[in-house]
Design a protein around this motif. Structure first.
Motif, PDB file in Angstrom:
ATOM      1  N   ARG A   5       0.833  -1.192   0.000  1.00 16.18           N
ATOM      2  CA  ARG A   5       0.000   0.000   0.000  1.00 16.18           C
ATOM      3  C   ARG A   5       0.875   1.252   0.000  1.00 16.18           C
ATOM      4  N   GLN A   6       0.395   2.307  -0.663  1.00 13.68           N
ATOM      5  CA  GLN A   6       1.122   3.574  -0.740  1.00 13.68           C
ATOM      6  C   GLN A   6       0.394   4.701  -0.010  1.00 13.68           C
ATOM      7  N   CYS A   7      -0.769   4.418   0.566  1.00 13.83           N
ATOM      8  CA  CYS A   7      -1.595   5.469   1.167  1.00 13.83           C
ATOM      9  C   CYS A   7      -1.090   5.840   2.556  1.00 13.83           C
ATOM     10  N   THR A   8      -1.561   6.970   3.053  1.00 15.25           N
ATOM     11  CA  THR A   8      -1.218   7.409   4.405  1.00 15.25           C
ATOM     12  C   THR A   8      -2.013   6.595   5.429  1.00 15.25           C
ATOM     13  N   ASN A   9      -1.566   6.634   6.668  1.00 13.53           N
ATOM     14  CA  ASN A   9      -2.261   5.896   7.725  1.00 13.53           C
ATOM     15  C   ASN A   9      -3.683   6.415   7.933  1.00 13.53           C
ATOM     16  N   THR A  10      -3.857   7.729   7.799  1.00 13.43           N
ATOM     17  CA  THR A  10      -5.195   8.305   7.970  1.00 13.43           C
ATOM     18  C   THR A  10      -6.142   7.796   6.893  1.00 13.43           C
ATOM     19  N   PHE A  11      -5.692   7.807   5.649  1.00 16.38           N
ATOM     20  CA  PHE A  11      -6.507   7.307   4.542  1.00 16.38           C
ATOM     21  C   PHE A  11      -6.792   5.815   4.729  1.00 16.38           C
ATOM     22  N   PHE A  12      -5.790   5.075   5.177  1.00 15.10           N
ATOM     23  CA  PHE A  12      -5.924   3.628   5.385  1.00 15.10           C
ATOM     24  C   PHE A  12      -7.016   3.307   6.403  1.00 15.10           C
ATOM     25  N   LYS A  13      -7.030   4.042   7.494  1.00 19.42           N
ATOM     26  CA  LYS A  13      -7.980   3.752   8.575  1.00 19.42           C
ATOM     27  C   LYS A  13      -9.419   4.089   8.198  1.00 19.42           C
ATOM     28  N   GLN A  14      -9.599   5.011   7.247  1.00 21.14           N
ATOM     29  CA  GLN A  14     -10.945   5.465   6.900  1.00 21.14           C
ATOM     30  C   GLN A  14     -11.594   4.659   5.786  1.00 21.14           C
ATOM     31  N   ARG A  15     -10.842   3.748   5.151  1.00 20.00           N
ATOM     32  CA  ARG A  15     -11.395   3.021   4.017  1.00 20.00           C
ATOM     33  C   ARG A  15     -12.445   2.009   4.450  1.00 20.00           C
ATOM     34  N   GLN A  16     -13.533   1.957   3.661  1.00 21.76           N
ATOM     35  CA  GLN A  16     -14.577   0.961   3.884  1.00 21.76           C
ATOM     36  C   GLN A  16     -14.723   0.027   2.693  1.00 21.76           C
ATOM     37  N   ARG A  17     -14.067   0.376   1.594  1.00 18.21           N
ATOM     38  CA  ARG A  17     -14.047  -0.480   0.419  1.00 18.21           C
ATOM     39  C   ARG A  17     -12.727  -0.245  -0.317  1.00 18.21           C
ATOM     40  N   PRO A  18     -12.306  -1.183  -1.159  1.00 19.81           N
ATOM     41  CA  PRO A  18     -11.016  -1.031  -1.838  1.00 19.81           C
ATOM     42  C   PRO A  18     -10.995   0.196  -2.752  1.00 19.81           C
ATOM     43  N   CYS A  19      -9.814   0.822  -2.868  1.00 20.35           N
ATOM     44  CA  CYS A  19      -9.672   1.988  -3.737  1.00 20.35           C
ATOM     45  C   CYS A  19      -9.168   1.541  -5.114  1.00 20.35           C
ATOM     46  N   LEU A  20      -8.849   2.509  -5.944  1.00 18.04           N
ATOM     47  CA  LEU A  20      -8.420   2.223  -7.309  1.00 18.04           C
ATOM     48  C   LEU A  20      -7.128   1.412  -7.354  1.00 18.04           C
ATOM     49  N   TYR A  22      -6.291  -1.061  -5.654  1.00 14.74           N
ATOM     50  CA  TYR A  22      -6.635  -2.486  -5.630  1.00 14.74           C
ATOM     51  C   TYR A  22      -7.154  -2.934  -6.995  1.00 14.74           C
ATOM     52  N   GLN A  23      -7.953  -2.092  -7.630  1.00 17.91           N
ATOM     53  CA  GLN A  23      -8.534  -2.466  -8.916  1.00 17.91           C
ATOM     54  C   GLN A  23      -7.471  -2.662  -9.990  1.00 17.91           C
ATOM     55  N   ILE A  24      -6.411  -1.867  -9.932  1.00 11.46           N
ATOM     56  CA  ILE A  24      -5.351  -1.987 -10.946  1.00 11.46           C
ATOM     57  C   ILE A  24      -4.212  -2.886 -10.465  1.00 11.46           C
ATOM     58  N   LYS A  25      -4.482  -3.631  -9.385  1.00 10.04           N
ATOM     59  CA  LYS A  25      -3.561  -4.654  -8.882  1.00 10.04           C
ATOM     60  C   LYS A  25      -2.217  -4.070  -8.438  1.00 10.04           C
ATOM     61  N   ARG A  26      -2.308  -2.923  -7.760  1.00 11.37           N
ATOM     62  CA  ARG A  26      -1.105  -2.359  -7.164  1.00 11.37           C
ATOM     63  C   ARG A  26      -1.158  -2.414  -5.634  1.00 11.37           C
ATOM     64  N   CYS A  27      -2.237  -2.958  -5.101  1.00 10.78           N
ATOM     65  CA  CYS A  27      -2.391  -3.098  -3.655  1.00 10.78           C
ATOM     66  C   CYS A  27      -3.350  -4.252  -3.405  1.00 10.78           C
ATOM     67  N   ARG A  28      -3.154  -4.967  -2.299  1.00 14.26           N
ATOM     68  CA  ARG A  28      -4.015  -6.108  -1.972  1.00 14.26           C
ATOM     69  C   ARG A  28      -5.111  -5.749  -0.978  1.00 14.26           C
ATOM     70  N   ALA A  29      -5.313  -4.468  -0.751  1.00 16.54           N
ATOM     71  CA  ALA A  29      -6.404  -3.943   0.088  1.00 16.54           C
ATOM     72  C   ALA A  29      -6.390  -4.507   1.507  1.00 16.54           C
ATOM     73  N   PRO A  30      -5.277  -4.348   2.235  1.00 16.19           N
ATOM     74  CA  PRO A  30      -5.286  -4.768   3.644  1.00 16.19           C
ATOM     75  C   PRO A  30      -6.218  -3.911   4.490  1.00 16.19           C
ATOM     76  N   CYS A  31      -6.597  -2.729   3.979  1.00 19.02           N
ATOM     77  CA  CYS A  31      -7.466  -1.816   4.731  1.00 19.02           C
ATOM     78  C   CYS A  31      -8.840  -2.409   4.993  1.00 19.02           C
ATOM     79  N   VAL A  32      -9.310  -3.281   4.091  1.00 19.16           N
ATOM     80  CA  VAL A  32     -10.648  -3.858   4.246  1.00 19.16           C
ATOM     81  C   VAL A  32     -10.579  -5.376   4.414  1.00 19.16           C
ATOM     82  N   GLY A  33      -9.391  -5.871   4.731  1.00 23.13           N
ATOM     83  CA  GLY A  33      -9.249  -7.280   5.067  1.00 23.13           C
ATOM     84  C   GLY A  33      -9.297  -8.250   3.900  1.00 23.13           C
TER      85      GLY A  33
END
Length: 360
Positions: A5-20, A22-33
């Motif tokens: 993940r490349q996002c900040t901790n604040t952005f990470f904690k606020q996510r409720q669904r995967p961001c872009l 994840y869609q382009i396969k640059r992150c495995r979306a640990p923010c939403v498990g």
């Protein structure tokens, strides 16, 4: 490669669904498990090992995991490991020419048109991990070797806490032995400073020199574009003022539903954005949502202590312009700047703005 993940901790904690990402396969979306903590920790570990140069161990581990996933008919995971293997091999192929032992910082300096650039190329485990360009504020008329010496002492004593076994320089510095001894004393480890190198180290130095040259060309190109914009601004303002426009300060007022009002100041000059001169002013003791009072307060606080710029831009219409005029009149400095307000106007959505000048 390992989809960190490349996002900040604040952005990470606020996510409720995967961001872009994840869609382009640059992150495995640990923010939403969508990846287990154990799997993500393994990705982190693989990334660290890769940056340290342990690619062969990672290669073997990925092959084993891919085969295990295929045997368990978990083809989605097998494809993931296959893709990671493919990217790892591609990176290894790109760096094949540099797969020698050694840890070094390769530092090249160049100067052109009064601008100096230093490129620091980082080599760890025989692999080029990347580089960074610096534009130190030095006297470009001084010898490059002297400026390089000043940069090295500043860089290793103030910027980085990592000292490699070798420092390869594009120019021999006059106090090379003294600098080497000072670094060894400061970091507690021996370092060798070199200028005459061969084979792979010579290629590293060539790469750092090329990076420096390219960075200078890009920076000078940006400078020329900025200079042209200031020239165009001068032409536009020719009918209003004959003063030379070098420094511009811009003010805007923002708030959240009338609360937490902030006055912001951004600064530009012919060298570009002066971010270290940016300021934010917390506005107090005014009625919520009163932008006029907020503008009056921030301008008064600013120019009681600071000199006026050549051009003062106010975000707003004639009302804000009149407030600025009143403040500068009270301070007795109204005629020391060109005062301009910029309002959105009716056609703002099409990119149009209404500009109002105050002529003294």
């Amino acid at each position: 490669m390992f989809q960190m993940r490349q996002c900040t901790n604040t952005f990470f904690k606020q996510r409720q669904r995967p961001c872009l990402e994840y869609q382009i396969k640059r992150c495995r979306a640990p923010c939403v498990g969508l990846v287990s903590p154990e799997e993500y920790a393994e990705d982190v570990n693989n990334t660290i090992r890769f940056l340290k140069g342990d690619s062969s161990d990672i290669h073997s581990t990925l092959i084993e995991k891919m085969e295990d996933a295929a045997e368990a008919l978990d083809f989605e995971k097998a494809v993931l490991y296959r893709d990671q293997l493919s990217m790892l091999r591609e990176v290894q192929a790109r760096q094949a020419v540099y797969t020698v032992q050694g840890e070094a910082d390769v530092i090249a300096i160049a100067s052109q048109a009064g601008m100096t650039c230093v490129n620091v190329l980082t080599v760890r485990g025989g692999r080029v991990l990347g580089g960074k360009n610096y534009f130190p504020d030095v006297d470009s008329s001084e010898p490059l070797a002297d400026n390089l010496s000043a940069f090295i002492t500043s860089f290793y004593f103030q910027v980085t806490d990592d000292l490699p076994a070798e420092i390869i320089l594009s120019h021999e510095i006059p106090d090379q032995v003294a600098v080497s001894e000072a670094l060894a004393t400061h970091f507690g480890s021996k370092v060798v400073i070199k200028t005459n190198v061969r084979e792979h180290r010579s290629e590293w130095l060539d790469l750092a020199t090329l990076n420096t040259s390219n960075a200078l060309k890009t920076k000078l190109g940006d400078y020329l574009e900025l200079h042209a914009r200031f020239g165009a601004l001068k032409d536009v303002l020719a009918e209003v003022t004959d003063r030379t426009i070098d420094r511009i300060e811009c003010f805007d007022i923002s708030h959240t539903m009338g609360e937490a009002t902030i006055g912001s100041c951004v600064v530009f000059d012919q060298g570009g954005a002066r971010r270290r001169d940016y300021r934010q002013y917390a506005i107090h003791d005014i009625q919520g949502g009163d932008d006029y009072a907020a503008m009056k307060q921030v301008l008064t606080r600013r120019y009681k202590k600071q000199p006026l710029p050549d051009l003062l831009l106010i975000d707003g219409g004639k009302g804000q312009l009149n407030i600025a005029k009143d403040v500068l009149t009270e301070l007795g400095i109204l005629n020391d700047t060109l005062l301009v307000s910029v309002a959105k106007g009716r056609r703002a959505q099409g990119g149009f703005r209404s500009i109002t000048f105050y002529r003294s």
